[in-house]
Design an enzyme around this catalytic site. Structure first.
Site, PDB file in Angstrom:
ATOM      1  N   SER A 103       0.844  -1.063  -0.329  1.00 23.90           N
ATOM      2  CA  SER A 103      -0.356   0.317  -0.009  1.00 23.90           C
ATOM      3  C   SER A 103       1.235   1.568  -0.273  1.00 23.90           C
ATOM      4  O   SER A 103       2.381   1.185   0.982  1.00 23.90           O
ATOM      5  CB  SER A 103      -1.039   0.116   1.278  1.00 23.90           C
ATOM      6  OG  SER A 103      -1.886   1.099   1.251  1.00 23.90           O
ATOM      7  N   GLY A 104       0.506   2.262  -1.090  1.00 21.82           N
ATOM      8  CA  GLY A 104       1.207   3.182  -0.993  1.00 21.82           C
ATOM      9  C   GLY A 104       2.805   3.265  -2.234  1.00 21.82           C
ATOM     10  O   GLY A 104       3.174   4.227  -2.025  1.00 21.82           O
ATOM     11  N   THR A 108      -1.830   2.017  -7.698  1.00 23.23           N
ATOM     12  CA  THR A 108      -2.978   2.478  -8.411  1.00 23.23           C
ATOM     13  C   THR A 108      -3.072   3.937  -9.689  1.00 23.23           C
ATOM     14  O   THR A 108      -3.684   3.413 -10.871  1.00 23.23           O
ATOM     15  CB  THR A 108      -3.878   3.191  -7.152  1.00 23.23           C
ATOM     16  OG1 THR A 108      -4.484   2.449  -6.319  1.00 23.23           O
ATOM     17  CG2 THR A 108      -5.829   3.779  -7.858  1.00 23.23           C
ATOM     18  N   ASN A 153      -0.347   4.965   2.736  1.00 21.35           N
ATOM     19  CA  ASN A 153      -1.054   6.042   1.466  1.00 21.35           C
ATOM     20  C   ASN A 153      -2.517   6.785   1.748  1.00 21.35           C
ATOM     21  O   ASN A 153      -3.092   6.529   2.343  1.00 21.35           O
ATOM     22  CB  ASN A 153      -1.386   4.778   0.558  1.00 21.35           C
ATOM     23  CG  ASN A 153      -1.763   5.571  -0.499  1.00 21.35           C
ATOM     24  OD1 ASN A 153      -1.217   6.254  -0.863  1.00 21.35           O
ATOM     25  ND2 ASN A 153      -1.208   4.063  -1.863  1.00 21.35           N
ATOM     26  N   SER A 156      -5.482   4.792  -1.232  1.00 17.23           N
ATOM     27  CA  SER A 156      -5.131   3.109  -0.824  1.00 17.23           C
ATOM     28  C   SER A 156      -6.345   2.343  -1.597  1.00 17.23           C
ATOM     29  O   SER A 156      -7.281   2.151  -0.851  1.00 17.23           O
ATOM     30  CB  SER A 156      -4.756   2.486   0.390  1.00 17.23           C
ATOM     31  OG  SER A 156      -4.369   1.082   0.432  1.00 17.23           O
ATOM     32  N   SER A 157      -5.964   2.013  -2.355  1.00 19.58           N
ATOM     33  CA  SER A 157      -7.009   0.560  -2.922  1.00 19.58           C
ATOM     34  C   SER A 157      -7.798  -0.235  -1.951  1.00 19.58           C
ATOM     35  O   SER A 157      -6.492  -0.944  -1.172  1.00 19.58           O
ATOM     36  CB  SER A 157      -6.139   0.559  -4.368  1.00 19.58           C
ATOM     37  OG  SER A 157      -6.744   1.232  -4.579  1.00 19.58           O
ATOM     38  N   GLY A 383      -0.341  -6.582  -2.386  1.00 21.02           N
ATOM     39  CA  GLY A 383       1.254  -6.608  -2.043  1.00 21.02           C
ATOM     40  C   GLY A 383       1.513  -7.882  -1.193  1.00 21.02           C
ATOM     41  O   GLY A 383       0.170  -7.518  -0.087  1.00 21.02           O
ATOM     42  N   GLU A 385       2.481  -8.609   2.845  1.00 20.10           N
ATOM     43  CA  GLU A 385       2.116  -8.107   4.015  1.00 20.10           C
ATOM     44  C   GLU A 385       2.385  -8.812   5.206  1.00 20.10           C
ATOM     45  O   GLU A 385       1.833  -9.816   5.269  1.00 20.10           O
ATOM     46  CB  GLU A 385       0.525  -7.717   4.201  1.00 20.10           C
ATOM     47  CG  GLU A 385      -0.196  -6.228   3.023  1.00 20.10           C
ATOM     48  CD  GLU A 385      -1.713  -5.551   3.926  1.00 20.10           C
ATOM     49  OE1 GLU A 385      -2.322  -6.083   4.948  1.00 20.10           O
ATOM     50  OE2 GLU A 385      -2.205  -5.042   2.731  1.00 20.10           O
TER      51      GLU A 385
END
Length: 1046
Positions: A103-104, A108, A153, A156-157, A383, A385
């Site tokens: 994330s970040g 996206t 982020n 973040s998605s 991704g 984690e």
């Protein structure tokens, strides 16, 4: 090939030496610090988030990358998108672009760049543009409902997204299909500190107008909602109000009707309102604890919003109906259970709403079944984690990444093997870590962790997270990639980081410890049937459609599939889809946790590199031969290294490559010759080739420079020689033309003289000689006589002021006429002077001298012209005392006048009588008739006077002492009413006495000497002065005297 020339670091990590984690990180850091955020691993793109806008995007770069192949320009995400699109369009190969990262890390944004590139390079037309616009506008809608601000982020998605974009045979988009994975619905009811709920809630409250908020029963203040984190209501750089307008516009473009948009917003408001429903303790008559709604206002507003009776909703939230085949039992829920039911309902409503939005978008962008199509998939998924506390969500996310890694390794090895087979090169088995054993540990149908979790959820009896962990410990006690506290104790290992309720899996990216707390509940993901039925009873079309199981006619006692089973099936479908397409990978990395530009934290990047398996990717790509290239491009690049192939090679490309490599004496083990490509085993060999090419290029550059300089000098010489010849020819031709012209002119002149001589000779035979000359002289004399007689009769008056003169009748008399005019004027002037007395002559000479000294310089000069110079202005003849002062030897007094002497010390004036003789200037006291100063004319060196109407003047004297004085007193500053006459007479007297011209300076500022010092005199005109000659003297400091003319 810019991989090696002029690049920052190594652009393709396949060529990295040495291949260790440290060198990989240093290479990424070096390129990141130089704003090179993209790096290759073969055809895999590594993208490091710059956290800033870089000037490497837009139409200009899209046009550049669409015209070049993958390795011809710097690494870029456009290059990968271009390869995927061209392969799909030209080779009919379905493509898939997999975007992974934390994330970040910029996943996206990467997916947006891919979409924008494909939209820019594909076909155009009204229908095509409409499809492209719908595909692009799906992003803001999905981001609003599926993205949130997290610690890592701002955007973040919180879900995985796979979009299949479908194209026709020309490569123009027809539509697409979106698949979403595992929305983080727990965020609806709870967020970590520093995070926000999904964007749509804040956008709705900030961007909706007052009328819409009133219709949705909402208030604009974020602090009024329990489900929203009040600490972080705004995000820097994000305008929620304008984003809401953009979402509404995007939904309209995609094809949502106004009614559907309103219903979506109503369901969104329902989720917000549910969080404000407060549950309180109650007690039944039999003493069993129960629960009830504290304030019915929120429940009533929810009912009004979706057309549901508040009693129905309150009953569904506070009780549960247990139904069997024979009976139905209603059980009251305590406060904790009721709160769980409320939050579960909110999470389910939002999750189903999100799925409905995705399906609704798919309905609008889907393609008809009869059309033949090509597909490009874009996968934007979470991704790997590893958090401090890893739960069920991290478990399934890491399982998904484990499967994607397995797909990547298998497809990469398969591609390598197929390429080797295609090129006729023997394939050697590659040693790599096969993570299939980890995938089986998780997904095995009978003995996998997910299967055990489903079994534990379904079995009767007391079921808990602890019993689930005990079953795992019993089943996987000897598994090499599983461990827990129990298995460690059995092996007599001590690990204080392993909790009693935890187990650990050794993933491809590292070991991850999972806490089983909540695994059973999250896997069950149950929603009480009462809540489903209550939602179905709502008079709201969209909400009713989200809960079809609430329909009494469709009641099923069959247990719904668990969350783990659903996700496992989704991953299986995804991997099957990926295997059917040609994959392209984008690995996204975030360089720091603070979203700060230019900061590269090596430890953080190293962790992500391990999660993404970058080193493993490079090793697989370098297995066997690290570099390969077609014979044609290879020969084109390196043919200059051999004299046989440079500069011309007329035979086959393969033979040319062999000839080049033979002359370089490279080891045969380093090379392999395929059918269409040359294979090089070690990057060192490629670097050696590049170094040899660089040296050869220097030699060729020197040769080219030498040849060019020689050619330029020869060309310059030839041009100069040609110019010299041209100039010489023109010069010689011009000289001959001029010589010919002179000869021709001389010839014509001689001919003319000869013809004239002949004519005159013939003339003399018939006419009297000299008659013409006599006639001409007679005529001229007659004309002159007539002219002179006419002039005699028309002479002007004898006044010297009369300038009239008759004009000459003929041009031939013009010069004589001017001479006569001048002689006549001089005669008149002489006659006038002869009539004058000696005194008048002297006076006119003085006036002439005054004119030369002051005309055009002194303002008072024009007034003095008509006034005769008198000389005596004090009645000298009637004053015997003054006559005695001049002495007997000085001769007559030329000028006698009363003047004012200006004191140089204080600017005050005192009267003096000035007597000018032929030898002296005498200043006397008018009261006592005593001589004050006698100045010899030989001591007067100059005079200064202003150009104004005043009578101020200065007599500058030499430094010799005055007559009768032992020391020099300096210059005299005087004021006279007849300054023009006085200075004129002084000038003439000095000239007659000393035979030198007295300098007379006309200036507004001059210096007056006084003993050893000097005083600067400055004459100024008073602003209100009317041209009078009155003076006002004022001392300014010790060395300045200011004289104002009134």
């Amino acid at each position: 090939m810019p991989l090696l020339e002029g690049s920052v670091g190594v652009e393709d990590l396949v060529l990295l030496e040495p291949l260790v984690e440290e060198s990989l990180l240093k290479n990424l850091q070096l390129r990141y610090e130089n704003k090179e955020i993209y790096t290759y691993i073969g055809n895999v793109v590594i993208s490091v988030n710059p956290y800033q806008q870089l000037p490497i995007y837009g139409p200009e770069f899209i046009a550049k990358y669409r015209d070049y192949t993958f390795y011809e320009l710097k690494p870029h995400i456009y290059a990968l998108a271009n390869v995927a699109y061209q392969s799909l369009r030209d080779r009919d190969r379905d493509q898939c672009i997999l975007i992974t990262g934390e994330s970040g890390a910029g996943k996206t944004e990467a997916s947006k760049l891919v979409m924008s590139y494909v939209a820019a390079v594909c076909g155009k037309g009204e229908q095509v543009n409409s499809v492209k616009e719908q595909l692009l506008q799906s992003n803001p809608v999905l981001e609003a409902f599926g993205n949130a601000k997290t610690i890592r982020n701002k955007n973040s998605s919180r879900f995985g997204k796979y979009m299949d974009i479908e194209f026709d045979f020309k490569g123009s988009p027809l539509g697409g299909v979106i698949t979403n994975y595992l929305l983080e619905k727990s965020r609806v009811v709870k967020q970590l500190k520093g995070e926000r709920n999904f964007h749509i809630f804040y956008q709705l409250l900030a961007g909706a107008d007052a009328q819409l908020l009133k219709a949705l029963k909402l208030e604009r203040d974020v602090r009024g909602y329990v489900y929203l984190n009040q600490e972080v209501s705004r995000v820097d750089g994000m305008d929620d109000a304008s984003s809401f307008k953009a979402v509404q516009n995007a939904m309209t473009v995609i094809g949502f009707s106004e009614e559907e948009i309103q219903q979506v917003l109503e369901v969104t408001a329902l989720v917000l309102k549910l969080g404000n429903v407060k549950v309180a303790d109650e007690c039944q008559a039999n003493g069993i604890p129960a629960s009830g709604i504290c304030d019915g206002r929120d429940v009533q507003e929810i009912g009004e919003l979706v057309g549901l009776k508040s009693k129905e909703l309150e009953r569904a939230l506070c009780s549960r109906t247990m139904e069997t085949a024979r009976e139905k039992v209603v059980t009251a829920l305590n406060v904790i259970q009721a709160q769980y039911a409320r939050d579960a309902l909110a999470k389910n409503i939002y999750n189903r709403l999100f799925n409905w939005i995705v399906n609704r978008i798919n309905e609008n962008i889907k393609v008809g079944t009869g059309e033949k199509k090509k597909v490009m998939g874009v996968l934007d998924i979470y991704g790997f984690e590893i958090l401090e506390d890893n739960s069920f969500e991290q478990f399934v996310i890491n399982y998904c990444n484990e499967k994607l890694q397995q797909v990547f390794i298998e497809i990469t090895l398969k591609e390598e093997q197929e390429e080797y087979k295609r090129e006729g090169i023997p394939w050697t088995k590659v040693d790599y870590f096969d993570n299939g054993i980890i995938c089986n540990l998780i997904e095995h149908n009978q003995r996998g962790i997910l299967a055990m979790l489903d079994e534990e959820c379904l079995r009767p009896g007391v079921v808990s997270d602890s019993t689930f962990l005990a079953k795992l410990n019993q089943l996987f006690s000897k598994h090499g990639h599983y461990e827990s506290k129990v298995t460690q104790n059995a092996q007599r290992k001590y690990d204080h980081s392993m909790g009693l309720s935890c187990f650990r899996i050794c993933h491809y990216a590292g070991k991850v410890t999972y806490n089983v707390a909540g695994f059973i509940d999250k896997n069950n993901d149950l929603l009480f049937r009462d809540l489903s039925q209550a939602m179905w009873k709502a008079q709201h079309p969209l909400l009713q459609s989200l809960f079809p199981e609430g329909n009494p006619k469709q009641v099923s006692l069959k247990r719904p599939p668990t969350a783990g089973a659903q996700f496992k099936n989704s991953v299986a479908i995804l991997t099957k889809n990926l295997y059917s397409k040609n994959p392209n990978y984008i690995r996204c990395i975030k360089p720091n946790e603070h979203q700060q530009r230019g900061l590269f934290v090596s430890d953080l990047v190293a962790t992500q590199a391990r999660y993404l398996g970058l080193l493993e990717n490079v090793r697989v790509r370098r297995a066997g031969y690290a570099y390969r290239q077609g014979y044609g491009p290879f020969l084109e690049r390196y043919r200059l290294l051999s004299r046989s192939t440079w500069p011309h090679w007329n035979r086959g490309d393969r033979e040319g490559v062999k000839k080049v490599l033979e002359e370089l004496s490279l080891s045969s083990e380093e090379l392999a010759f395929g059918k269409t490509k040359i294979f090089i085993r070690s990057p060192k060999t490629l670097f050696y080739l590049e170094e040899q090419r660089r040296l050869r290029l220097q030699q060729l550059a020197t040769l080219i420079q030498k040849t060019y300089r020689g050619w330029r000098c020869r060309t310059h010489y030839q041009l100069m020689r040609k110019s010299q010849i041209l100039i010489s020819s023109w010069f010689r031709g011009n000289m001959q033309k001029r010589h010919y012209g002179k000869i021709k002119a001389s010839t014509l002149l001689i001919q003319a003289f000869v013809r004239g001589w002949k004519a005159r000779k013939n003339y003399r035979k018939y006419f009297r000689s000299g008659a013409a000359l006599t006639l001409a002289n007679f005529i001229y004399k007659s004309m002159a006589q007539k002219f002179l007689l006419g002039l005699k009769n028309n002479l002007p008056s004898t006044s010297v002021l009369d300038r009239r003169w008759p004009a000459a009748p003929y041009r031939c008399f013009s010069t004589a006429n001017q001479e006569l005019r001048q002689l006549f004027h001089q005669w008149k002037c002489k006659k006038f002077r002869d009539q004058l007395a000696p005194k008048q002559v002297e006076m006119l000479r003085e006036k002439l001298c005054a004119s030369e000294l002051f005309k055009g310089k002194k303002a008072s000069y024009p007034q003095s012209v008509p006034i005769p110079f008198r000389g005596d202005y004090i009645g000298l003849q009637g004053n015997p005392k003054l006559q005695k002062l001049k002495g007997g030897d000085e001769g007559p007094v030329l000028m006698a006048e009363t003047v004012k002497k200006v004191n140089r010390g204080n600017g005050k004036t005192s009267p003096r009588i000035l007597l000018l003789t032929k030898g002296y200037v005498i200043l006397t006291d008018p009261k006592k008739s005593q001589v004050k100063t006698v100045i010899g004319l030989d001591r007067v060196t100059g005079a200064s006077v202003s150009s104004l109407q005043d009578g101020l003047f200065s007599l500058h004297l030499s430094e010799m002492p005055l007559v009768g004085s032992k020391e020099a007193k300096g210059d005299f500053l005087l004021v006279s009413e007849h300054v023009i006459e006085l200075l004129t007479k002084v000038y003439r007297a000095v000239l007659e006495a000393t035979q030198r011209q007295l300098p007379v300076a006309v200036t507004e500022q001059f210096s007056v000497k006084f003993k050893e010092s000097s005083v600067s005199v400055k004459v100024i005109q008073h602003p209100g002065g009317g041209g009078s000659s009155k003076l006002s003297c004022k001392k300014k400091g010790s060395h300045c005297l200011e004289v104002t003319v009134q």
